[in-house]
Scaffold this motif. Structure first.
Motif, PDB file in Angstrom:
ATOM      1  N   GLN A   1       0.816  -1.211   0.000  1.00 21.17           N
ATOM      2  CA  GLN A   1       0.000   0.000   0.000  1.00 21.17           C
ATOM      3  C   GLN A   1       0.850   1.262   0.000  1.00 21.17           C
ATOM      4  O   GLN A   1       0.327   2.358  -0.169  1.00 21.17           O
ATOM      5  CB  GLN A   1      -0.911  -0.009   1.243  1.00 21.17           C
ATOM      6  N   ASN A   2       2.169   1.102   0.172  1.00 23.32           N
ATOM      7  CA  ASN A   2       3.044   2.254   0.393  1.00 23.32           C
ATOM      8  C   ASN A   2       2.408   3.149   1.452  1.00 23.32           C
ATOM      9  O   ASN A   2       2.028   4.298   1.191  1.00 23.32           O
ATOM     10  CB  ASN A   2       3.292   3.040  -0.898  1.00 23.32           C
ATOM     11  N   ILE A   3       2.281   2.604   2.659  1.00 17.73           N
ATOM     12  CA  ILE A   3       1.577   3.315   3.725  1.00 17.73           C
ATOM     13  C   ILE A   3       2.209   4.677   3.962  1.00 17.73           C
ATOM     14  O   ILE A   3       3.414   4.863   3.816  1.00 17.73           O
ATOM     15  CB  ILE A   3       1.552   2.492   5.033  1.00 17.73           C
ATOM     16  N   GLY A   4       1.367   5.633   4.321  1.00 19.35           N
ATOM     17  CA  GLY A   4       1.855   6.985   4.559  1.00 19.35           C
ATOM     18  C   GLY A   4       0.980   7.730   5.529  1.00 19.35           C
ATOM     19  O   GLY A   4      -0.205   7.401   5.697  1.00 19.35           O
ATOM     20  N   ALA A   5       1.560   8.724   6.194  1.00 16.74           N
ATOM     21  CA  ALA A   5       0.808   9.568   7.116  1.00 16.74           C
ATOM     22  C   ALA A   5       1.652  10.777   7.495  1.00 16.74           C
ATOM     23  O   ALA A   5       2.884  10.675   7.594  1.00 16.74           O
ATOM     24  CB  ALA A   5       0.426   8.796   8.384  1.00 16.74           C
TER      25      ALA A   5
END
Length: 343
Positions: free
Chosen positions: A128-132
């Motif tokens: 998901q290519n996590i990001g925040a």
């Protein structure tokens, strides 16, 4: 190699964070690379339908029965190598993501603090290519070690070969068949902290003032955890799959056209384009707190849909999703894309 244990008619409600009811005809948890290979030998011999399931935080079961084999990799272990400019860290796919972030901080390894408290496993983070809060995990991934069922071999993709994009990677497209075994990270010691969000920056500065001498990366992580806990429900208490819709990316012309009709529109520059705030649009249209059966839009964060009653069906959830998508399309002329994977 220890013997594989294959369970029959496995209840998957506790293995997806939205807590949708579903049953897998067969279920297995390989704990080593050899066991992963043995599982796929079995899949090939019996021509089984299968699904690789990580932490279940980004999966929605639309059907009440998964007619096949769920493969839930449970490989564990973290290796750290320090070099002059930074650290190389390899983490097995089964490690809990938030626990991994906290482990890195305990070792003086910074960079992932903005990604604290994101649910799921390490193995799911590249997919998901996590990001925040202005940080994406792709910034730190040097390579990903995978098992390739097609060649029956272990392969390694470089970060460039992963073709990371906004909530996207090659693992969602032509490399979707690969089973992630390990994620290999590189962290630079001189990387500046990312505090571009005003709410985050103000709260971190306040905490630094009140806790003189405390590690800044730890403070950022603590503040991120506080903010996420205030805005987002804990999946252990209220079933959800995190941010449910992707923030639509539109051209500059499209953005200005929408902005002219709706001056309140919240959006952010994204290269030459603009990223629209999906949560704001849903809230603006009055959906916050709206329900269909047991599924609801969270009362504090419109980007999050929740299993409010604990017994929401997939029918409830997707009926609510359709209502939101149709209204956003009608008013803003953009299509909302579901972020979790629908099975």
């Amino acid at each position: 190699m220890s013997q594989l244990v294959i369970e029959k008619d496995k209840n998957l409600k506790a293995l997806n964070t939205f807590r949708l009811p579903s049953v897998a005809r067969q279920y297995v948890e390989p704990t080593t690379i050899d066991q992963v290979q043995a599982v796929f030998d079995l899949i090939q011999k019996q021509n089984l339908n299968y699904l690789v399931l990580g932490g279940g935080s980004n999966v929605l079961f639309k059907s009440s029965v998964f007619d096949g084999l769920i493969v839930h990799p449970a490989l564990m272990g973290i290796d750290v190598e320090e070099f002059t400019e930074g650290f190389r860290v390899s983490a097995s796919a089964g490690e809990n993501w938030h626990n991994f972030v906290q482990f890195c901080l305990s070792q003086g390894i910074v960079g992932l603090e903005n990604l604290s408290l994101i649910p799921g496993s390490v193995g799911a983070c590249p997919v998901q290519n996590i990001g925040a809060y202005g940080v994406e995990v792709a910034e730190f991934i040097e390579s990903v070690t995978c098992f390739d069922p097609q060649s029956n071999s272990v392969v390694q993709l470089t970060g460039e070969e992963c073709r990371f994009g906004y909530r996207d990677s090659v693992f969602k497209r032509n490399k979707a068949h690969l089973v992630i075994l390990k994620v290999n990270f590189v962290f630079n010691k001189d990387r500046p902290f990312s505090l571009d969000y005003s709410d985050l920056e103000h709260r971190v500065e306040r905490e630094l003032t009140q806790n003189e001498g405390k590690d800044k990366a730890r403070i950022i992580s603590d503040v991120i955890c506080q903010i996420r806990s205030e805005k987002l429900p804990d999946p252990a208490e209220l079933g959800n799959a995190g941010s449910f819709f992707k923030n639509p990316i539109v051209t500059s012309d499209k953005f200005h056209s929408i902005k002219e009709k709706c001056p309140e529109l919240v959006a952010f520059p994204y290269g030459d384009d603009y990223k629209l705030a999906a949560g704001w649009m849903i809230d603006f249209l009055g959906f916050k707190g709206a329900s269909v059966g047991g599924a609801s839009v969270h009362e504090k964060q419109a980007l999050v849909l929740v299993n409010k009653t604990g017994d929401a069906s997939s029918g409830d959830l997707f009926a609510l999703v359709s209502l939101i998508q149709a209204k956003v399309s009608s008013v803003f002329g953009v299509e909302l894309e579901i972020e979790p994977k629908v099975i």
